[in-house]
Design a protein around this motif. Structure first.
Motif, PDB file in Angstrom:
ATOM      1  N   LEU A  12      13.022 -31.366  -3.762  1.00 32.19           N
ATOM      2  CA  LEU A  12      13.167 -30.486  -3.207  1.00 32.19           C
ATOM      3  C   LEU A  12      12.689 -30.263  -1.623  1.00 32.19           C
ATOM      4  O   LEU A  12      12.313 -30.100  -0.942  1.00 32.19           O
ATOM      5  N   VAL A 259      17.821 -36.009   0.096  1.00 41.58           N
ATOM      6  CA  VAL A 259      17.080 -36.249  -0.727  1.00 41.58           C
ATOM      7  C   VAL A 259      17.264 -37.657  -1.489  1.00 41.58           C
ATOM      8  O   VAL A 259      18.726 -38.486  -1.503  1.00 41.58           O
ATOM      9  N   ALA A 275      21.411 -39.812  -7.598  1.00 44.23           N
ATOM     10  CA  ALA A 275      21.385 -38.112  -6.789  1.00 44.23           C
ATOM     11  C   ALA A 275      21.002 -38.539  -4.867  1.00 44.23           C
ATOM     12  O   ALA A 275      19.316 -38.646  -4.684  1.00 44.23           O
ATOM     13  N   SER A 277      21.648 -36.198  -1.069  1.00 40.38           N
ATOM     14  CA  SER A 277      22.077 -35.349  -0.700  1.00 40.38           C
ATOM     15  C   SER A 277      23.031 -35.445   0.323  1.00 40.38           C
ATOM     16  O   SER A 277      23.651 -34.947   0.989  1.00 40.38           O
ATOM     17  N   LEU A 283      22.999 -31.969  -3.267  1.00 45.75           N
ATOM     18  CA  LEU A 283      23.027 -33.499  -4.754  1.00 45.75           C
ATOM     19  C   LEU A 283      24.044 -33.498  -5.136  1.00 45.75           C
ATOM     20  O   LEU A 283      24.767 -32.962  -5.654  1.00 45.75           O
ATOM     21  N   ILE A 304      25.077 -28.968  -7.993  1.00 48.73           N
ATOM     22  CA  ILE A 304      23.588 -29.629  -7.493  1.00 48.73           C
ATOM     23  C   ILE A 304      23.530 -30.196  -9.183  1.00 48.73           C
ATOM     24  O   ILE A 304      24.000 -29.651 -10.009  1.00 48.73           O
ATOM     25  N   THR A 306      22.618 -34.326 -10.427  1.00 52.92           N
ATOM     26  CA  THR A 306      21.310 -34.959 -10.637  1.00 52.92           C
ATOM     27  C   THR A 306      21.103 -35.407 -11.756  1.00 52.92           C
ATOM     28  O   THR A 306      21.550 -34.923 -12.155  1.00 52.92           O
TER      29      THR A 306
END
Length: 448
Positions: A12, A259, A275, A277, A283, A304, A306
């Motif tokens: 990130l 991401v 994963a 974004s 995410l 989030i 992931t």
């Protein structure tokens, strides 16, 4: 909100803002009573002074590194037979060897060899295995690993993993003096070099696959062991590549805004779980058809999500989510639709799920009284067993026989790798001769 693994934090942060690596392996804990065995130097029949490598030495080192066996020192051997007719079992019983391995290396043509070997039960005086393993000069070490695999399976009932490989990332930092300034005029900057490396399971034959001054993360083996997916920041943003290890070619498969992280192969090798974004900046888990580039979104919402990992049948995906306030493992249908199901409940933090080869356990990074350690969770009983004892352990990856896990940890200020058996009894430390080593991934069994 609790944060995720350091690897995710680095990902990130990075979005917002060949040398040969050699590994040293040290057994730090073996089984209480390792099986005493003897691996006698193999005989040689061919031109020249001998074969490309000492085959018996490679085999003995493999078996010793497993933590299950204690090979007899060569200097202590009362005899060194190379054929079954030369074996005197009383000599080996006197030295308390329970198993005996003998053999010969025959040169069958220029750069072509055959490793012939036999395995004996010393106590019973019986032959357990006789085999002929072909080898070439270029692949001689790998053929020796294959011999060790066969012996290991004969003696333990478990398929050996000595002929498998590991992928990992090394980071070497150096100081760079600004151009036009002499040393002492200004402080030198620190420059990092990231290398994606594959090597034999014993750390030998390292091969640099990718090198960059920007981070490389999350290597993942394809099911056939012929390709690696990984995240690269060479364009100053996260992008996912798939690299053909035989041809050396690579293809960028995801460079979407935001991401692009944590690639994981489907069991049939046709899809990746990712994963991403994307536009909303949050995410979520997606699947990507590599050939058609069709994306399917699996999760949504403010959490989030992931670190995906596929089930063995390809029908479900395990992943990390903070939907309950802290990182825990969930699973969801890989085809889309349906609701997520929480999998882990013990402790405030369980992340980076990786399914065992038998599908009965997942390995996770688990918060153990403030320390981040590798644990396995029994999926049927939801019981958690902590295996490692570091303070910042991460990135677990199962060996293809399910007996061991490799993971990243810290040794002082350095990043190193370690392995631990799934019962916690056998442990090893793996360090690079230069720089940090991280992000390990154990390959599947060789396809040939």
């Amino acid at each position: 909100m609790r944060h995720f693994l350091p690897a995710l934090i680095a990902l990130l942060v990075a979005v917002s803002g060949p040398a040969r690596a050699e590994l040293q392996i040290e057994i730090t804990q073996g089984v209480d009573k390792a099986l005493p065995i003897a691996v006698v130097p193999f005989g040689w029949e061919g031109t020249g002074s001998g074969p490309p490598l000492d085959a018996a030495a490679v085999v003995a080192a493999d078996l010793a590194r497993s933590g299950r066996f204690a090979p007899l020192e060569r200097r202590d051997m009362l005899q060194k037979p190379t054929t079954p007719a030369e074996v005197k079992f009383d000599d080996w019983r006197m030295q308390a060897a329970e198993s005996l391995i003998i053999g010969r290396v025959l040169q069958t043509a220029p750069d072509q060899y055959e490793i012939q070997f036999q395995v004996f039960d010393v106590l019973r005086g019986e032959q357990l295995l006789s085999y002929r393993q072909p080898a070439t000069a270029a692949e001689f070490r790998r053929s020796c690993h294959r011999v060790a695999d066969l012996i290991y399976e004969q003696l333990t009932g478990l398929r050996g993993v000595f002929s498998t490989r590991i992928a990992y990332v090394t980071v070497v930092r150096s100081q760079a003096q600004p151009q036009g300034q002499s040393q002492g005029q200004s402080q030198a900057s620190v420059r990092s070099s990231y290398r994606l490396v594959i090597a034999d399971a014993d750390g030998e034959n390292p091969r640099v696959i990718m090198e960059s001054r920007e981070p490389i993360m999350s290597p993942a083996w394809s099911p056939d062991g012929r390709s690696l997916a990984y995240v690269s920041f060479e364009a100053r943003r996260s992008e996912i590549y798939v690299q053909d290890l035989r041809a050396g070619t690579r293809k960028r498969v995801s460079a979407r805004p935001g991401v692009n992280g944590a690639p994981a192969w489907s069991p049939d090798g046709k899809m990746l779980a990712l994963a991403l974004s994307r536009q909303d900046g949050n995410l979520d888990i997606y699947t990507l058809d590599i050939a058609t580039q069709v994306l399917t979104r699996l999760t949504s919402g403010p959490a989030i999500d992931t670190e995906p990992s596929w089930s063995l049948d390809g029908q479900q995906i395990y992943y990390t989510s903070d939907a309950a306030g802290g990182p825990q493992v969930y699973r969801i249908a890989a085809g889309g639709g349906g609701s997520p199901q929480r999998v882990t409940f013990e402790g405030p933090y369980n992340a980076r799920p990786r399914l065992a080869p038998d599908g009965k356990q997942i390995a996770v990074v688990h918060n153990d009284r403030g320390n981040y350690r590798i644990a396995v969770v029994d999926l049927a009983r939801a019981a958690t067993q902590v295996l490692s004892n570091g303070r910042l352990d991460e990135s677990p990856s199962f060996a293809p026989n399910g007996e061991m896990l490799i993971y990243a940890t810290r040794e002082g200020s350095r990043g190193v790798l370690a392995t631990v058996s799934t019962n916690g009894r056998i442990k090893q430390r793996i360090s690079a001769l230069e720089g940090d080593v991280r992000e390990p991934a154990w390959s599947p069994f060789p396809s040939n």
